[in-house]
Design a protein around this motif. Sequence first.
Motif, short mmCIF file in Angstrom:
data_model
loop_
_atom_site.label_atom_id
_atom_site.label_comp_id
_atom_site.label_asym_id
_atom_site.label_seq_id
_atom_site.Cartn_x
_atom_site.Cartn_y
_atom_site.Cartn_z
N UNK A 62 0.84 -1.21 0.00
CA UNK A 62 0.00 0.00 0.00
C UNK A 62 0.87 1.26 0.00
N UNK A 63 1.94 1.22 0.77
CA UNK A 63 2.83 2.38 0.85
C UNK A 63 3.54 2.60 -0.49
N UNK A 64 4.02 1.53 -1.09
CA UNK A 64 4.68 1.64 -2.40
C UNK A 64 3.72 2.17 -3.45
N UNK A 65 2.49 1.68 -3.43
CA UNK A 65 1.48 2.16 -4.38
C UNK A 65 1.20 3.64 -4.18
N UNK A 66 1.18 4.08 -2.92
CA UNK A 66 0.95 5.51 -2.65
C UNK A 66 2.07 6.36 -3.25
N UNK A 67 3.31 5.89 -3.15
CA UNK A 67 4.43 6.62 -3.74
C UNK A 67 4.35 6.63 -5.26
N UNK A 68 4.12 5.47 -5.84
CA UNK A 68 4.08 5.36 -7.30
C UNK A 68 2.93 6.14 -7.92
N UNK A 69 1.82 6.27 -7.18
CA UNK A 69 0.66 7.00 -7.70
C UNK A 69 0.76 8.50 -7.45
N UNK A 83 14.14 -2.55 -2.67
CA UNK A 83 14.83 -3.12 -3.83
C UNK A 83 13.88 -3.33 -5.00
N UNK A 84 12.66 -3.76 -4.70
CA UNK A 84 11.66 -3.94 -5.75
C UNK A 84 11.33 -2.61 -6.41
N UNK A 85 11.08 -1.57 -5.59
CA UNK A 85 10.77 -0.24 -6.14
C UNK A 85 11.94 0.32 -6.95
N UNK A 86 13.13 0.21 -6.41
CA UNK A 86 14.31 0.72 -7.11
C UNK A 86 14.46 0.05 -8.46
N UNK A 87 14.33 -1.27 -8.48
CA UNK A 87 14.50 -2.01 -9.73
C UNK A 87 13.42 -1.68 -10.75
N UNK A 88 12.17 -1.63 -10.31
CA UNK A 88 11.06 -1.43 -11.25
C UNK A 88 10.90 0.01 -11.71
N UNK A 89 11.56 0.96 -11.05
CA UNK A 89 11.42 2.36 -11.47
C UNK A 89 12.67 2.92 -12.13
#
Length: 142
Positions: A62-69, A83-89
């Motif tokens: 939920x927190x990652x989605x809030x950042x990405x949105x 690591x997931x966020x860093x890699x996918x962005x």
Amino acid sequence: MGLAPGVAANTEATQVRFARQLGLGYLQFYVMQDKQIVERRAEQQGLGKVTTVYSGMGTPTAISDALLSGNVDVIGVGLPSFLTLWDKTRGNMNVRGIVAMNRQPAFLNTRNPNIKSLRDFTDKDRIALPAPKVSVQAIMLK
């Protein structure tokens, strides 16, 4: 891990929105909020009046989605989510880590007196996790 999108600060922000999970691991956010550290530091640096918003959320997803949105600016998540966020962005939002937040021991608790170690779990048992596959707990159990 404190995270923020890797964009140049070309415009002056008047509000910074934080998202964190609930609990002791996010004590830094509670102290920042209570002591108004961001607001005070911005004023000391001559940035004018800056307000903050702190949101407590239940899962790293939920927190990652809030950042990405774009609904928050800075988040607090663990290493697997970072690591997931860093890699996918990489190549678009370029999410970056700001700081390591903490290190805590992990305990697996059960009400079942027959379970003394992980080997005692069977296919009938279930272990609750904050986020399947990507939480620290899920990675450690794997």
